[in-house]
Write a protein that holds these residues in place. Sequence first.
Motif, mmCIF file in Angstrom:
data_model
loop_
_atom_site.group_PDB
_atom_site.id
_atom_site.type_symbol
_atom_site.label_atom_id
_atom_site.label_comp_id
_atom_site.label_asym_id
_atom_site.label_seq_id
_atom_site.Cartn_x
_atom_site.Cartn_y
_atom_site.Cartn_z
ATOM 1 N N CYS A 20 0.838 -1.206 0.000
ATOM 2 C CA CYS A 20 0.000 0.000 0.000
ATOM 3 C C CYS A 20 0.875 1.259 0.000
ATOM 4 C CB CYS A 20 -0.898 -0.073 1.242
ATOM 5 S SG CYS A 20 -1.694 1.459 1.725
ATOM 6 N N PRO A 22 0.267 4.599 0.253
ATOM 7 C CA PRO A 22 0.087 5.571 1.343
ATOM 8 C C PRO A 22 0.557 5.023 2.699
ATOM 9 C CG PRO A 22 -1.958 5.328 0.086
ATOM 10 C CD PRO A 22 -1.010 4.290 -0.404
ATOM 11 N N CYS A 23 0.447 3.724 2.878
ATOM 12 C CA CYS A 23 0.927 3.102 4.118
ATOM 13 C C CYS A 23 2.439 3.281 4.226
ATOM 14 C CB CYS A 23 0.607 1.608 4.147
ATOM 15 S SG CYS A 23 -1.135 1.189 4.011
ATOM 16 N N ASN A 84 -13.932 1.321 10.303
ATOM 17 C CA ASN A 84 -13.417 1.159 8.944
ATOM 18 C C ASN A 84 -14.350 0.258 8.139
ATOM 19 O OD1 ASN A 84 -11.839 1.170 6.679
ATOM 20 N ND2 ASN A 84 -10.158 0.002 7.566
ATOM 21 N N ALA A 88 -10.669 0.338 4.226
ATOM 22 C CA ALA A 88 -9.620 1.193 3.671
ATOM 23 C C ALA A 88 -8.267 0.910 4.323
ATOM 24 C CB ALA A 88 -9.982 2.655 3.880
ATOM 25 N N TYR A 91 -5.520 2.621 7.768
ATOM 26 C CA TYR A 91 -6.581 3.034 8.675
ATOM 27 C C TYR A 91 -5.970 3.120 10.064
ATOM 28 C CZ TYR A 91 -11.124 3.414 10.914
ATOM 29 O OH TYR A 91 -12.209 3.866 11.633
ATOM 30 N N ALA A 106 -9.069 7.386 8.125
ATOM 31 C CA ALA A 106 -8.840 6.587 6.923
ATOM 32 C C ALA A 106 -7.910 7.342 5.992
ATOM 33 C CB ALA A 106 -10.160 6.289 6.228
ATOM 34 N N GLY A 107 -7.009 6.610 5.364
ATOM 35 C CA GLY A 107 -6.079 7.223 4.421
ATOM 36 C C GLY A 107 -4.758 7.573 5.072
ATOM 37 N N GLY A 108 -3.820 7.966 4.230
ATOM 38 C CA GLY A 108 -2.478 8.289 4.701
ATOM 39 C C GLY A 108 -2.447 9.524 5.582
#
Length: 122
Positions: A20, A22-23, A84, A88, A91, A106-108
């Motif tokens: 991922c 953004p992770c 969640n 996503a 999270y 949620a999200g980066g």
Amino acid sequence: QALQQWQGKVLVVNFWAPWCPPCRKEIPGFVNLQTAHGNAGLQFIGIALDAPDTVRAYVDSAGINYPILLGDAAATSFARAAGNRLGALPYTLILDRRGNPVATLAGGLDEARVEGLIEPLL
């Protein structure tokens, strides 16, 4: 793993996967914050959703300095129970020292935003 083992700490629980983008982008900031605030009672916990060997290789290469748990169906259920609903990644769940949820995100995330959320809790 039971979150109670970190009772009394400000917890940042992050659901992520090595695949991922953004992770991967947010993890260096989490490493910095764990280093900067760990002695003040901050504890990051990563819950990785991927194969153990893949997770281990990424953790080693990224220099992650906080516990990483391997997620399974129970981890996915926990993430959904924490808000969640869409599954996503990443999270993030922030809990105060009493274990009360303070934020679900949620999200980066960038380092400054997370620091702004955790500092009042420390």
